[in-house]
Design a protein around this motif. Structure first.
Motif, PDB file in Angstrom:
ATOM      1  N   ILE A   1       8.769   2.956 -14.935  1.00  0.00           N
ATOM      2  CA  ILE A   1      10.280   2.901 -14.361  1.00  0.00           C
ATOM      3  C   ILE A   1      10.281   3.409 -12.849  1.00  0.00           C
ATOM      4  O   ILE A   1       9.994   4.569 -12.727  1.00  0.00           O
ATOM      5  CB  ILE A   1      11.396   3.441 -15.162  1.00  0.00           C
ATOM      6  N   PRO A   2      10.440   2.572 -11.991  1.00  0.00           N
ATOM      7  CA  PRO A   2      10.362   3.050 -10.564  1.00  0.00           C
ATOM      8  C   PRO A   2      11.477   4.124 -10.126  1.00  0.00           C
ATOM      9  O   PRO A   2      12.529   3.926 -10.648  1.00  0.00           O
ATOM     10  CB  PRO A   2      10.406   1.903  -9.585  1.00  0.00           C
ATOM     11  N   LEU A   3      10.862   5.155  -9.399  1.00  0.00           N
ATOM     12  CA  LEU A   3      11.949   6.194  -8.962  1.00  0.00           C
ATOM     13  C   LEU A   3      11.918   6.217  -7.631  1.00  0.00           C
ATOM     14  O   LEU A   3      11.890   7.340  -7.066  1.00  0.00           O
ATOM     15  CB  LEU A   3      11.373   7.461  -9.624  1.00  0.00           C
ATOM     16  N   ASN A   4      12.008   5.073  -6.816  1.00  0.00           N
ATOM     17  CA  ASN A   4      11.914   4.843  -5.306  1.00  0.00           C
ATOM     18  C   ASN A   4      13.564   5.159  -4.773  1.00  0.00           C
ATOM     19  O   ASN A   4      13.758   4.449  -3.954  1.00  0.00           O
ATOM     20  CB  ASN A   4      11.282   3.749  -4.928  1.00  0.00           C
ATOM     21  N   LYS A   5      14.085   5.816  -5.294  1.00  0.00           N
ATOM     22  CA  LYS A   5      15.609   6.397  -4.825  1.00  0.00           C
ATOM     23  C   LYS A   5      15.642   7.782  -4.216  1.00  0.00           C
ATOM     24  O   LYS A   5      14.527   8.183  -3.857  1.00  0.00           O
ATOM     25  CB  LYS A   5      16.705   6.279  -6.146  1.00  0.00           C
ATOM     26  N   ASN A   6      16.657   8.109  -3.796  1.00  0.00           N
ATOM     27  CA  ASN A   6      16.672   9.482  -3.617  1.00  0.00           C
ATOM     28  C   ASN A   6      16.426  10.437  -4.535  1.00  0.00           C
ATOM     29  O   ASN A   6      16.547  10.042  -5.875  1.00  0.00           O
ATOM     30  CB  ASN A   6      18.156   9.570  -2.624  1.00  0.00           C
TER      31      ASN A   6
ATOM     32  N   GLY B   1       0.798  -1.162  -0.111  1.00  0.00           N
ATOM     33  CA  GLY B   1      -0.047  -0.123  -0.060  1.00  0.00           C
ATOM     34  C   GLY B   1       0.933   1.073   0.201  1.00  0.00           C
ATOM     35  O   GLY B   1       0.380   2.442  -0.106  1.00  0.00           O
ATOM     36  N   ASN B   2       2.136   1.127  -0.202  1.00  0.00           N
ATOM     37  CA  ASN B   2       3.027   2.527   0.052  1.00  0.00           C
ATOM     38  C   ASN B   2       3.138   2.831  -1.522  1.00  0.00           C
ATOM     39  O   ASN B   2       3.029   2.066  -2.441  1.00  0.00           O
ATOM     40  CB  ASN B   2       4.535   1.987   0.242  1.00  0.00           C
ATOM     41  N   THR B   3       2.978   4.426  -1.724  1.00  0.00           N
ATOM     42  CA  THR B   3       3.215   4.968  -2.919  1.00  0.00           C
ATOM     43  C   THR B   3       4.346   5.424  -3.214  1.00  0.00           C
ATOM     44  O   THR B   3       5.151   5.694  -2.391  1.00  0.00           O
ATOM     45  CB  THR B   3       2.067   5.901  -3.106  1.00  0.00           C
ATOM     46  N   TYR B   4       4.886   5.398  -4.513  1.00  0.00           N
ATOM     47  CA  TYR B   4       6.269   5.888  -4.960  1.00  0.00           C
ATOM     48  C   TYR B   4       5.968   6.505  -6.502  1.00  0.00           C
ATOM     49  O   TYR B   4       5.174   5.902  -7.055  1.00  0.00           O
ATOM     50  CB  TYR B   4       7.456   4.829  -4.908  1.00  0.00           C
ATOM     51  N   PRO B   5       6.775   7.330  -6.750  1.00  0.00           N
ATOM     52  CA  PRO B   5       6.815   7.970  -8.137  1.00  0.00           C
ATOM     53  C   PRO B   5       7.275   6.860  -9.151  1.00  0.00           C
ATOM     54  O   PRO B   5       8.263   6.304  -8.727  1.00  0.00           O
ATOM     55  CB  PRO B   5       7.411   9.330  -8.000  1.00  0.00           C
ATOM     56  N   VAL B   6       6.603   7.056 -10.307  1.00  0.00           N
ATOM     57  CA  VAL B   6       7.506   6.123 -11.399  1.00  0.00           C
ATOM     58  C   VAL B   6       7.460   7.196 -12.661  1.00  0.00           C
ATOM     59  O   VAL B   6       6.704   8.123 -12.836  1.00  0.00           O
ATOM     60  CB  VAL B   6       6.480   4.957 -11.805  1.00  0.00           C
ATOM     61  N   LEU B   7       8.549   6.861 -13.575  1.00  0.00           N
ATOM     62  CA  LEU B   7       8.389   7.526 -14.664  1.00  0.00           C
ATOM     63  C   LEU B   7       7.930   6.486 -15.763  1.00  0.00           C
ATOM     64  O   LEU B   7       7.998   5.508 -15.833  1.00  0.00           O
ATOM     65  CB  LEU B   7       9.901   7.484 -15.080  1.00  0.00           C
ATOM     66  N   LEU B   8       6.486   7.455 -16.409  1.00  0.00           N
ATOM     67  CA  LEU B   8       6.009   6.737 -17.539  1.00  0.00           C
ATOM     68  C   LEU B   8       6.662   7.012 -18.777  1.00  0.00           C
ATOM     69  O   LEU B   8       6.737   8.079 -19.050  1.00  0.00           O
ATOM     70  CB  LEU B   8       4.412   7.069 -17.510  1.00  0.00           C
ATOM     71  N   LYS B   9       6.759   5.865 -19.691  1.00  0.00           N
ATOM     72  CA  LYS B   9       7.428   6.248 -20.854  1.00  0.00           C
ATOM     73  C   LYS B   9       6.931   5.349 -22.016  1.00  0.00           C
ATOM     74  O   LYS B   9       6.283   4.138 -21.668  1.00  0.00           O
ATOM     75  CB  LYS B   9       8.934   5.994 -20.752  1.00  0.00           C
TER      76      LYS B   9
END
Length: 133
Positions: A76-81, A59-67
Motif C-alpha cells: 500500500i503506497p504511503l506517499n502522502k504527508n 526512479g523516485n523512492t517512496y515508503p510502502v506498507l507491506l501486508k
C-alpha cells in the motif's frame, strides 16, 4: 516450528553477546524488526505488517506498507504527508501488539527518504557557547 531453525530468509551472525553468543536476523518482507522470532515473523503470522520502500518508473523512492494477504504480500503506497500515512499505518495494522514498532519503522523510513532527497534541513552542530562548527 519447521521454519524456526533453517529457512531461506534466515541470516545467522556470530556476534559475541553476553548471553546468546549469536544473533539471528530475518529478511522476510513483512518482518517488522528483522529478527528471527515467532512474534515478528511474517511467515508464521498471517496478519503481519511492515514498512518498506518501493520505486516508481521515474526512479523516485517512496515508503510502502507491506501486508500479508491470502494471495501474497500486498503493498500500500504511503506517499502522502506524514500524519495521513501514520493514520493509514494504524488503520491497516491488524496486530496491536506491534503497532508502535510499525509506526517507528515508518518514521525511520520516512526520515531516511527525506534526507536522501535533501528535503529535510540539516541540523547545525553547536560547539560551546554560540559557536558553530
Amino acid at each position: 516450528q519447521l521454519i524456526s531453525q533453517n529457512n531461506s530468509f534466515l541470516h545467522k551472525r556470530n556476534g559475541k553477546f553476553s548471553r546468546t553468543g549469536a544473533i539471528r536476523f530475518s529478511k522476510e518482507p513483512t518482518n517488522v524488526m528483522s529478527l528471527s522470532t515467532f512474534k515478528y515473523s511474517g511467515v508464521a503470522n498471517s496478519r503481519a505488517t511492515s514498512v518498506g520502500t518501493s520505486t516508481d518508473s521515474k526512479g523516485n523512492t517512496y515508503p510502502v506498507l507491506l501486508k500479508n494477504t491470502k494471495s501474497g504480500v500486498a503493498s500500500i503506497p504511503l506517499n502522502k504527508n506524514f500524519r495521513s500515512a501514520v493514520k493509514t499505518v494504524v488503520s491497516q495494522n491488524a496486530r496491536k501488539d506491534i503497532e508502535g514498532k510499525v509506526k517507528a519503522k515508518y518514521a525511520g523510513v520516512y526520515n531516511g527518504n527525506m534526507a536522501r532527497k535533501e528535503l529535510r534541513k540539516k541540523t547545525v552542530v553547536k560547539a560551546g557557547r554560540g559557536k558553530e562548527l
